[in-house]
Design a protein around this motif. Sequence first.
Motif, PDB file in Angstrom:
ATOM      1  N   PRO A  45     -18.726  -0.616  -1.092  1.00 33.85           N
ATOM      2  CA  PRO A  45     -17.651   0.372  -1.073  1.00 33.85           C
ATOM      3  C   PRO A  45     -16.394  -0.103  -1.804  1.00 33.85           C
ATOM      4  O   PRO A  45     -16.157  -1.295  -1.958  1.00 33.85           O
ATOM      5  N   SER A  46     -15.600   0.872  -2.249  1.00 26.59           N
ATOM      6  CA  SER A  46     -14.314   0.583  -2.879  1.00 26.59           C
ATOM      7  C   SER A  46     -13.208   0.771  -1.851  1.00 26.59           C
ATOM      8  O   SER A  46     -13.306   1.632  -0.969  1.00 26.59           O
ATOM      9  N   MET A  47     -12.174  -0.027  -1.974  1.00 24.51           N
ATOM     10  CA  MET A  47     -11.045   0.094  -1.048  1.00 24.51           C
ATOM     11  C   MET A  47      -9.786  -0.453  -1.692  1.00 24.51           C
ATOM     12  O   MET A  47      -9.840  -1.224  -2.649  1.00 24.51           O
ATOM     13  N   THR A  48      -8.655  -0.049  -1.134  1.00 30.77           N
ATOM     14  CA  THR A  48      -7.360  -0.484  -1.636  1.00 30.77           C
ATOM     15  C   THR A  48      -6.775  -1.524  -0.698  1.00 30.77           C
ATOM     16  O   THR A  48      -6.632  -1.281   0.504  1.00 30.77           O
ATOM     17  N   ILE A  49      -6.449  -2.685  -1.251  1.00 28.03           N
ATOM     18  CA  ILE A  49      -5.803  -3.752  -0.495  1.00 28.03           C
ATOM     19  C   ILE A  49      -4.388  -3.927  -1.027  1.00 28.03           C
ATOM     20  O   ILE A  49      -4.186  -4.174  -2.226  1.00 28.03           O
ATOM     21  N   ALA A  50      -3.418  -3.772  -0.144  1.00 27.65           N
ATOM     22  CA  ALA A  50      -2.023  -4.000  -0.520  1.00 27.65           C
ATOM     23  C   ALA A  50      -1.713  -5.482  -0.336  1.00 27.65           C
ATOM     24  O   ALA A  50      -1.656  -5.974   0.795  1.00 27.65           O
ATOM     25  N   LEU A  51      -1.580  -6.198  -1.432  1.00 23.64           N
ATOM     26  CA  LEU A  51      -1.200  -7.612  -1.375  1.00 23.64           C
ATOM     27  C   LEU A  51       0.314  -7.664  -1.544  1.00 23.64           C
ATOM     28  O   LEU A  51       0.852  -7.281  -2.594  1.00 23.64           O
ATOM     29  N   ILE A  52       0.996  -8.127  -0.509  1.00 19.42           N
ATOM     30  CA  ILE A  52       2.456  -8.075  -0.500  1.00 19.42           C
ATOM     31  C   ILE A  52       3.013  -9.264  -1.282  1.00 19.42           C
ATOM     32  O   ILE A  52       3.322 -10.332  -0.749  1.00 19.42           O
ATOM     33  N   GLY A  53       3.112  -9.057  -2.574  1.00 21.69           N
ATOM     34  CA  GLY A  53       3.598 -10.090  -3.478  1.00 21.69           C
ATOM     35  C   GLY A  53       3.538  -9.584  -4.903  1.00 21.69           C
ATOM     36  O   GLY A  53       2.742  -8.700  -5.232  1.00 21.69           O
ATOM     37  N   ARG A  54       4.370 -10.134  -5.743  1.00 23.53           N
ATOM     38  CA  ARG A  54       4.374  -9.736  -7.145  1.00 23.53           C
ATOM     39  C   ARG A  54       3.090 -10.209  -7.824  1.00 23.53           C
ATOM     40  O   ARG A  54       2.620 -11.326  -7.592  1.00 23.53           O
ATOM     41  N   GLU A  55       2.537  -9.379  -8.673  1.00 21.18           N
ATOM     42  CA  GLU A  55       1.326  -9.752  -9.389  1.00 21.18           C
ATOM     43  C   GLU A  55       1.559 -11.006 -10.224  1.00 21.18           C
ATOM     44  O   GLU A  55       0.697 -11.890 -10.285  1.00 21.18           O
TER      45      GLU A  55
END
Length: 392
Positions: free
Chosen positions: A151-161
């Motif tokens: 499955p596909s999902m969205t992960i919010a990584l709290i940090g600048r790329e």
Amino acid sequence: MLYLIEDATPEPAQFGALPALFARTLNAELRCAGVHFDEQRFPDAHQHVTADGRLVASGLIWRTRTGLPDSAEPCHEIFALARTRHIVLLVQSFDAFPTQCAEDVEMLRVVHEADSAQLVEDGSGVVLQAHRDRYGRWRSTEQAASRASGPSMTIALIGRECDQHQQYPATLAALGDAADALGFDLDVRFIAAQDIDCDNAETLLADAHGILLPGGADMARVAGQIEAARFGWLASIPVLGLSLGMQSMATAIARLALKSDEIGMKEAQPDARVASFEPIHVGEDGVLLHRLGLRPISLVPGSRIAAMLGTQASILCNHRYRLNPALEAPLATLGVTVSAHDESGSIADAIEADKHPFFAGMQGHPELSSRDGAPHPLLIAFLEAAARRSQA
């Protein structure tokens, strides 16, 4: 044989990647000399933790990820050692090492491009080529890219790329290890902690299937991490906190439990009325105790963390502050409990909530123990929880 490699990249996250791949092909030790990065520009430049308790350049995660030991720094006997074994010595500049007094030294250098690099030897051309994948992991050109089938999902990584790619690569790499193991296709959304506040947290995070709060040395990230953790808690979104991220999670819950925003980490908010995290110990000289290196932890039987890690567990640590023990009871009123302690029982090493879809954090750095094909169980459990949310 001594192989001297110059890696002059200005980005700490890239430093040492190709030398690590090269050393693995030789079954050689990889040692490092005279490394310095500007910590004003890159606060997390020297945040890789070795098992024996040293902080080194963050790019040296590539050494441990290839299975090489975190060897001691170079000594005056390195030339003698190189007569009996292969040693790769990594430097930022050839000028920093007296090669004129050495015999049997092969000199190579790393040439960087955008997401690829070459290891070259004058007169012999390219010795090794490698590229970075979508999770920032370095692979030789012969290695196939991983393919997601789940499955596909969205992960919010709290940090600048840019922070994940330029200065501290371990978090994103560990996330990729877990995604590959599960066959998940991740849309990693990088959101700077400095851009999050109570007014926009819902707009930024409501459609995420999981929120990942990384560690780090920059205290400017704390306020936004706390807001992200608070929103994840209230919206029942899976939240994982690593080191500083765990501290932000605990602080968010303490504020909710005590109905006060005057609770803060002493490291980030020295004037906080109530300390959520306080110095582990201050000696007579005023120096904080620095808990550093691979440390055993004591797991609470029956906890989620214990089920993930098993009966014997350890964690790479790098911190000077601990959860205020007086806040454990208020946290528990909302269902957040301490599920692991240090060997003395006085330092909280993990927290979790059994009534939340997933709300867990570790004071140490599980991301530093992740490898290709061997992801850390905490990252696996987090992505499994995110997958359940994406399919709900």
